[in-house]
Design a protein around this motif. Sequence first.
Motif, PDB file in Angstrom:
ATOM      1  N   PHE A  48       0.869  -1.184   0.000  1.00 43.41           N
ATOM      2  CA  PHE A  48       0.000   0.000   0.000  1.00 43.41           C
ATOM      3  C   PHE A  48       0.903   1.231   0.000  1.00 43.41           C
ATOM      4  O   PHE A  48       1.575   1.528   0.988  1.00 43.41           O
ATOM      5  CB  PHE A  48      -0.907  -0.006   1.237  1.00 43.41           C
ATOM      6  CG  PHE A  48      -1.901   1.123   1.274  1.00 43.41           C
ATOM      7  CD1 PHE A  48      -3.086   1.046   0.565  1.00 43.41           C
ATOM      8  CD2 PHE A  48      -1.649   2.270   2.006  1.00 43.41           C
ATOM      9  CE1 PHE A  48      -4.009   2.071   0.596  1.00 43.41           C
ATOM     10  CE2 PHE A  48      -2.562   3.307   2.045  1.00 43.41           C
ATOM     11  CZ  PHE A  48      -3.747   3.210   1.332  1.00 43.41           C
ATOM     12  N   ILE A  49       0.936   1.934  -1.137  1.00 45.10           N
ATOM     13  CA  ILE A  49       1.789   3.112  -1.287  1.00 45.10           C
ATOM     14  C   ILE A  49       0.905   4.354  -1.229  1.00 45.10           C
ATOM     15  O   ILE A  49      -0.025   4.485  -2.042  1.00 45.10           O
ATOM     16  CB  ILE A  49       2.562   3.063  -2.625  1.00 45.10           C
ATOM     17  CG1 ILE A  49       3.427   1.802  -2.669  1.00 45.10           C
ATOM     18  CG2 ILE A  49       3.420   4.306  -2.800  1.00 45.10           C
ATOM     19  CD1 ILE A  49       4.166   1.605  -3.979  1.00 45.10           C
ATOM     20  N   TYR A  50       1.169   5.239  -0.265  1.00 40.93           N
ATOM     21  CA  TYR A  50       0.289   6.393  -0.094  1.00 40.93           C
ATOM     22  C   TYR A  50       1.106   7.689  -0.004  1.00 40.93           C
ATOM     23  O   TYR A  50       2.285   7.700   0.343  1.00 40.93           O
ATOM     24  CB  TYR A  50      -0.578   6.226   1.154  1.00 40.93           C
ATOM     25  CG  TYR A  50       0.180   6.202   2.465  1.00 40.93           C
ATOM     26  CD1 TYR A  50       0.233   7.319   3.284  1.00 40.93           C
ATOM     27  CD2 TYR A  50       0.854   5.056   2.883  1.00 40.93           C
ATOM     28  CE1 TYR A  50       0.934   7.299   4.482  1.00 40.93           C
ATOM     29  CE2 TYR A  50       1.554   5.022   4.076  1.00 40.93           C
ATOM     30  CZ  TYR A  50       1.591   6.148   4.873  1.00 40.93           C
ATOM     31  OH  TYR A  50       2.301   6.136   6.054  1.00 40.93           O
ATOM     32  N   GLY A  51       0.457   8.767  -0.346  1.00 42.95           N
ATOM     33  CA  GLY A  51       1.079  10.087  -0.329  1.00 42.95           C
ATOM     34  C   GLY A  51       0.184  11.055  -1.068  1.00 42.95           C
ATOM     35  O   GLY A  51      -0.747  10.660  -1.768  1.00 42.95           O
ATOM     36  N   LYS A  57       4.185   8.684  -6.818  1.00 35.27           N
ATOM     37  CA  LYS A  57       3.822   7.279  -6.585  1.00 35.27           C
ATOM     38  C   LYS A  57       3.691   6.501  -7.899  1.00 35.27           C
ATOM     39  O   LYS A  57       4.372   5.494  -8.118  1.00 35.27           O
ATOM     40  CB  LYS A  57       2.503   7.199  -5.788  1.00 35.27           C
ATOM     41  CG  LYS A  57       2.509   7.952  -4.468  1.00 35.27           C
ATOM     42  CD  LYS A  57       1.201   7.804  -3.730  1.00 35.27           C
ATOM     43  CE  LYS A  57       0.016   8.404  -4.473  1.00 35.27           C
ATOM     44  NZ  LYS A  57       0.123   9.874  -4.632  1.00 35.27           N
ATOM     45  N   SER A  58       2.789   6.973  -8.754  1.00 34.30           N
ATOM     46  CA  SER A  58       2.554   6.260 -10.029  1.00 34.30           C
ATOM     47  C   SER A  58       3.792   6.281 -10.912  1.00 34.30           C
ATOM     48  O   SER A  58       4.123   5.287 -11.567  1.00 34.30           O
ATOM     49  CB  SER A  58       1.377   6.905 -10.776  1.00 34.30           C
ATOM     50  OG  SER A  58       0.180   6.734 -10.063  1.00 34.30           O
ATOM     51  N   HIS A  59       4.484   7.416 -10.921  1.00 41.81           N
ATOM     52  CA  HIS A  59       5.663   7.546 -11.778  1.00 41.81           C
ATOM     53  C   HIS A  59       6.735   6.527 -11.400  1.00 41.81           C
ATOM     54  O   HIS A  59       7.298   5.848 -12.260  1.00 41.81           O
ATOM     55  CB  HIS A  59       6.213   8.968 -11.672  1.00 41.81           C
ATOM     56  CG  HIS A  59       7.435   9.209 -12.514  1.00 41.81           C
ATOM     57  ND1 HIS A  59       7.447   8.996 -13.883  1.00 41.81           N
ATOM     58  CD2 HIS A  59       8.693   9.623 -12.182  1.00 41.81           C
ATOM     59  CE1 HIS A  59       8.653   9.274 -14.357  1.00 41.81           C
ATOM     60  NE2 HIS A  59       9.422   9.652 -13.353  1.00 41.81           N
ATOM     61  N   VAL A  60       7.010   6.398 -10.108  1.00 35.32           N
ATOM     62  CA  VAL A  60       8.046   5.466  -9.650  1.00 35.32           C
ATOM     63  C   VAL A  60       7.655   4.024  -9.951  1.00 35.32           C
ATOM     64  O   VAL A  60       8.446   3.251 -10.521  1.00 35.32           O
ATOM     65  CB  VAL A  60       8.303   5.654  -8.132  1.00 35.32           C
ATOM     66  CG1 VAL A  60       9.175   4.512  -7.594  1.00 35.32           C
ATOM     67  CG2 VAL A  60       8.972   6.994  -7.864  1.00 35.32           C
ATOM     68  N   VAL A  61       6.436   3.649  -9.573  1.00 33.58           N
ATOM     69  CA  VAL A  61       6.004   2.254  -9.746  1.00 33.58           C
ATOM     70  C   VAL A  61       5.973   1.871 -11.224  1.00 33.58           C
ATOM     71  O   VAL A  61       6.523   0.840 -11.633  1.00 33.58           O
ATOM     72  CB  VAL A  61       4.624   2.031  -9.102  1.00 33.58           C
ATOM     73  CG1 VAL A  61       4.101   0.625  -9.423  1.00 33.58           C
ATOM     74  CG2 VAL A  61       4.704   2.226  -7.587  1.00 33.58           C
TER      75      VAL A  61
END
Length: 411
Positions: A48-51, A57-61
């Motif tokens: 669960f990645i939040y911020g 978030k989306s860019h890194v993943v």
Amino acid sequence: MEGLLEHPGYDGEKLRKVSEQLPCREVQAGMLLSLMGEPQQYCYPSLFIYGHRASGKSHVVNLLMKELELPHVTVSCVECVSAALLFEQVLLSFFGCDAASLLPRSPSLSDFVRIYKQRASEFPSKQTRYIVMEQAELLRDANVNLLPALLRLQELDNVSVILLSEIVWDKFRPNTGCFEPLLLHFPDYSKAELLQILSAGRNPSYSAEFYSSYINILLGVFYAVCRDLRELQHLAALNFSKFCEPVAVGKETETHKLWKNIEPHLKKAMQTVYLRELPYYSKFLLIAAYLASYNPARTDKRFFVKHHGKIKKTNFLKKNEKTSNHLLGPKPFPLDRLLAIFYSVVDSRVAPSASIFSQISSLVTLQLLTLVSHDDQLDSPKYKCAVSLDFISAISRTVNFDIVKYLYDFL
């Protein structure tokens, strides 16, 4: 920063390319890689990645998935308006159109699990498969069994579900309980990080020093209000031509004179930023402050008390009150009157909390409200609203509030 992304099982050259495309997010990318492990290993069942919005978030993943060539599907919960679309997209990406065609017209969760299990046994993957769910907070409105099932999907296959969200897990967790994912927080970019990222997008016609000075000015104006990288990138591109105008005509190159040229344009842009960036309740606090500044206090019963009876304007119009309150300018009002109007106009029940009071302080910091009482009057601070009618009307439209109906001057 080269060398920060190092992990066994992944090609070093690919990791270097990823690192170059992730300025100021190498640490978060490294932590995510550590949680994912080597490609052939089992990853944790769910992450669960939040911020906040535009924190990378989306860019890194998605960059890690694409550059490292990992089997994955990225699902937008905004676009997948039904569970059927989600099931179809996952099966289509991992097993092809033949698998997706096995879904019935209105598939249930058990239909998806059955087909996924069958295809995963027929076509086992040598690497972990990843299901990336963007705007995952929308899953809270889906079938109550969907999220718990996704978090346990690894019982069928070497698959990991990555949820990307702007809210914390405590507000996300289903009441029925579920398998707990590992949490990874993406903090907001600092001012120095934003300066580094925005400066990298400079116009090649100008020097790095010149463009950096422009970004410094831009952040000096907007950083207190907006930390959204996409918003700041838009503002930087939008206003740079105005900043360059004196240079283009050969007038001035001194920074403070360039600032004088762009200042009115940034002030105008600031208003549109407030429309998008102010929190929901801050907008209603500002509306309440405007009403308190421009309506006589004795009219509050007329506007904000239910079942007040029939009160005509002439009944409470003073003889000497012939001038529009908007021409006279904003009048100071006490905190308790502001809160009374706020609780009347906001369209949901809000308990008095430290959050509400901190938002009032933020409005003062942003110079949308002005504190006019003396420092020793801690028990009854007084404020003035410092925004125009056009500005508050625009704010009101974003929350579907007709402010003109509540203004004494427009009765």
